[in-house]
Design an enzyme around this catalytic site. Structure first.
Site, PDB file in Angstrom:
ATOM      1  N   LEU A  13       0.850  -1.181   0.000  1.00 25.85           N
ATOM      2  CA  LEU A  13       0.000   0.000   0.000  1.00 25.85           C
ATOM      3  C   LEU A  13       0.890   1.237   0.000  1.00 25.85           C
ATOM      4  O   LEU A  13       1.937   1.274   0.649  1.00 25.85           O
ATOM      5  CB  LEU A  13      -0.916   0.007   1.226  1.00 25.85           C
ATOM      6  N   GLY A  14       0.446   2.247  -0.712  1.00 22.90           N
ATOM      7  CA  GLY A  14       1.258   3.455  -0.838  1.00 22.90           C
ATOM      8  C   GLY A  14       1.966   3.535  -2.167  1.00 22.90           C
ATOM      9  O   GLY A  14       2.418   4.600  -2.578  1.00 22.90           O
ATOM     10  N   CYS A  63       5.369   5.753  -4.812  1.00 19.60           N
ATOM     11  CA  CYS A  63       5.651   7.034  -4.154  1.00 19.60           C
ATOM     12  C   CYS A  63       6.065   6.845  -2.697  1.00 19.60           C
ATOM     13  O   CYS A  63       7.122   7.310  -2.279  1.00 19.60           O
ATOM     14  CB  CYS A  63       4.433   7.939  -4.231  1.00 19.60           C
ATOM     15  N   ALA A  99      -4.441  -8.462 -10.387  1.00 21.58           N
ATOM     16  CA  ALA A  99      -5.723  -8.361 -11.088  1.00 21.58           C
ATOM     17  C   ALA A  99      -5.511  -8.472 -12.593  1.00 21.58           C
ATOM     18  O   ALA A  99      -4.543  -7.936 -13.143  1.00 21.58           O
ATOM     19  CB  ALA A  99      -6.392  -7.031 -10.751  1.00 21.58           C
ATOM     20  N   GLY A 148      20.968   9.923 -17.351  1.00 22.71           N
ATOM     21  CA  GLY A 148      19.697  10.642 -17.361  1.00 22.71           C
ATOM     22  C   GLY A 148      19.757  11.851 -16.447  1.00 22.71           C
ATOM     23  O   GLY A 148      19.914  11.695 -15.230  1.00 22.71           O
ATOM     24  N   ILE A 164      14.732  12.730 -11.586  1.00 22.76           N
ATOM     25  CA  ILE A 164      15.092  11.597 -10.738  1.00 22.76           C
ATOM     26  C   ILE A 164      16.602  11.457 -10.645  1.00 22.76           C
ATOM     27  O   ILE A 164      17.182  11.363  -9.546  1.00 22.76           O
ATOM     28  CB  ILE A 164      14.450  10.291 -11.262  1.00 22.76           C
ATOM     29  N   GLU A 219      23.540  13.212 -19.826  1.00 20.70           N
ATOM     30  CA  GLU A 219      22.214  13.599 -20.322  1.00 20.70           C
ATOM     31  C   GLU A 219      22.266  13.741 -21.832  1.00 20.70           C
ATOM     32  O   GLU A 219      23.134  14.437 -22.369  1.00 20.70           O
ATOM     33  CB  GLU A 219      21.759  14.913 -19.674  1.00 20.70           C
ATOM     34  N   ALA A 275       2.778  12.252  -8.258  1.00 21.92           N
ATOM     35  CA  ALA A 275       1.938  11.619  -7.242  1.00 21.92           C
ATOM     36  C   ALA A 275       0.722  12.475  -6.916  1.00 21.92           C
ATOM     37  O   ALA A 275      -0.393  11.961  -6.771  1.00 21.92           O
ATOM     38  CB  ALA A 275       2.753  11.361  -5.975  1.00 21.92           C
ATOM     39  N   HIS A 331       7.377  39.477   7.817  1.00 18.44           N
ATOM     40  CA  HIS A 331       8.790  39.801   7.603  1.00 18.44           C
ATOM     41  C   HIS A 331       9.608  39.366   8.822  1.00 18.44           C
ATOM     42  O   HIS A 331       9.173  39.572   9.952  1.00 18.44           O
ATOM     43  CB  HIS A 331       8.961  41.305   7.383  1.00 18.44           C
TER      44      HIS A 331
END
Length: 471
Positions: free
Chosen positions: A43-44, A47, A119, A184, A188, A207, A323, A447
């Site tokens: 679960l989760g 992310c 599923a 890359g 990320i 890159e 997300a 301020h």
């Protein structure tokens, strides 16, 4: 249907328990629907378990280390600072566990049935769910697909989980790499490369585009590039990786950089060249759900697929892979299923990059504003003139406000600098509410604080900024 396999009936079936899926499930339950959520992992989703949260925990630890080292200029001397990466990872895992446990509690509190299993669509309104011990058919009135995405591989540099890493493995290292090569220069690769450099790694980024963070305003990218150089990160742009192989505890990568072939040797290689939608093992063709040429599910403004009873949200539905976008879409889909006239509106979508300094933006860029027929006026306020930024020793960067020249309506805001990830929230709210530059100008900001820079930039649009020379 297999004899003896009697279908369970459910109002709403949600496939995927990430920030899109679990939010959709909870919202649908709030609206009175009987909801079942199925996820094959934790679960989760990515992310919470293998992305946003663990990466930001590591980035925060690296930032703390940098602040301690830099405190000398403020008269604070600290000796013997070191990094125990295994303890850092243990702390990071504790943060993840706390948040995923919270998700489980929320689903239970909203009476959402949770199934751990895989599923597979067996028809236009049915799914076969395979658990560890059994297989069961579920028939749904509505289904929300929220299966997310996974890191894309290079065909000649497959992930091995040991030396050739995706972002998942890079978030679970038990030693600080001596030499880390990042393939890359998107968000990320940049975020993790910067963090490991601060923790002590020699970092090189390759890159393929002309600049790191392609697609992001270059004025902001220049601030980040300058800081990467100060940190000692080596960046090669226009670098096309052509081959790679592992030899023992080293990885050797060959790339064509500016027309010249170069070889790079590292202890670890992080491949961060994009993500692929998790749509290939769902049997979507059985349900009549159409995909685009990249494998993303086609949806309309209400997130409905080509099958009117099936919706898709988050990464699998394409667009920005965020997300918070998935969570937003989850609520929209649940509301549409409940009969409400909801639809997506991405005008004020926030984008955040946890680089150094941070980048955040929302709304339109100057170029986009012109393309949409506006006559934009641009006002930029530098953090060098902000008292709080100077007192934090974090004065690199600026806030830029873009507004329509005639109406002064806010069209976009770009921030590069300290706490940009938090500062962008005020800009998102302002654009969402249709505010103009005067609304921000008349809002009294405390301020000394960082948000004053947004007020000053808005005043620049009106021509009466106090702490910078008006154009």
């Amino acid at each position: 249907m297999v004899v003896g396999d009697f279908a369970n009936e459910v109002d709403v079936l949600v496939i995927g328990g990430g920030p899109g899926g679990y939010v959709a499930a909870i919202r649908a339950a709030q609206l009175g629907r009987k909801v079942t959520l199925v996820d094959k992992a934790e679960l989760g989703g990515v992310c919470l378990n293998r992305g946003c949260i663990p990466s930001k925990a590591i980035i925060s630890a690296a930032e703390h280390l940098t602040m301690i080292k830099d405190a000398k200029k403020m008269g604070v001397d600290v000796e013997g600072v070191s990094v125990d990466l295994s303890r850092l990872m243990e702390w990071k895992n504790g943060v993840v566990k706390k948040l995923t446990g919270g998700v489980s509690t929320l689903l239970k509190g909203n009476k959402v049935e949770v199934i751990k299993g895989e599923a597979y669509f067996s028809g236009k309104n049915s799914v076969k769910i395979a658990t560890e011990n059994a297989s069961q058919t579920y028939e749904f009135k509505a289904c929300i697909v929220a299966t997310g995405s996974r890191p894309a591989e290079l065909p000649f540099l497959k992930f091995d989980g040991e030396r050739i890493l995706s972002s998942t493995e890079a978030l679970n290292l038990q030693e600080v790499p001596k030499r880390l090569l990042v393939i890359g220069g998107g968000y990320i690769g940049l975020e993790l490369g910067t963090a490991y450099r601060k923790l002590g790694s020699e970092v090189t980024i390759l890159e393929g585009a002309d600049n790191i963070l392609p697609g992001v305003d270059q004025a902001m990218v220049r601030m980040v590039s300058r800081n990467l150089k100060k940190l000692g990160v080596t960046v090669h742009t226009k670098a096309k990786v052509t081959s790679g192989k592992r030899e023992g505890d080293e990885v050797i990568v060959t790339a064509e950089v500016g027309g010249e072939e170069k070889t790079f040797t590292a202890d670890y290689v992080l491949v961060a060249v994009g993500r692929k939608p998790n749509t290939d093992e769902l049997g979507l063709d059985q349900a009549g759900v159409e995909l685009d040429e990249r494998g993303f599910i086609k949806v309309d403004k209400q997130l409905r697929t080509s099958n009117p009873n099936i919706f898709a949200i988050g990464d699998v539905a394409g667009g920005a892979l965020l997300a918070h976008k998935a969570s937003y879409e989850g609520k929209v889909a649940a509301e549409v299923i409940a009969g409400q006239p909801s639809e997506v509106d991405y005008v004020a979508m926030p984008f955040v990059i946890f680089s150094d300094p941070e980048i955040a933006y929302t709304g339109l860029s100057e170029k986009e504003a012109k393309e949409q027929g506006y006559d934009p006026v641009v006002s930029r306020f530098a953090f060098q003139a902000n008292g709080r930024a100077l007192s934090m020793d974090k004065a690199d960067g600026f806030i830029q406000v873009i507004a329509d020249k005639e109406t002064k309506q806010l069209l976009g805001v770009q921030i590069v600098g300290p706490e940009a990830s938090s500062l962008i929230a005020e800009a998102v709210l302002a654009i969402e509410m249709g505010a103009n530059a005067e609304d921000l100008s008349l809002t009294i900001h405390a301020h000394p604080t960082l948000p004053e820079a947004l007020m000053e930039a808005a005043e620049g649009v009106l021509g009466h900024a106090i702490h910078m020379v008006n154009k």
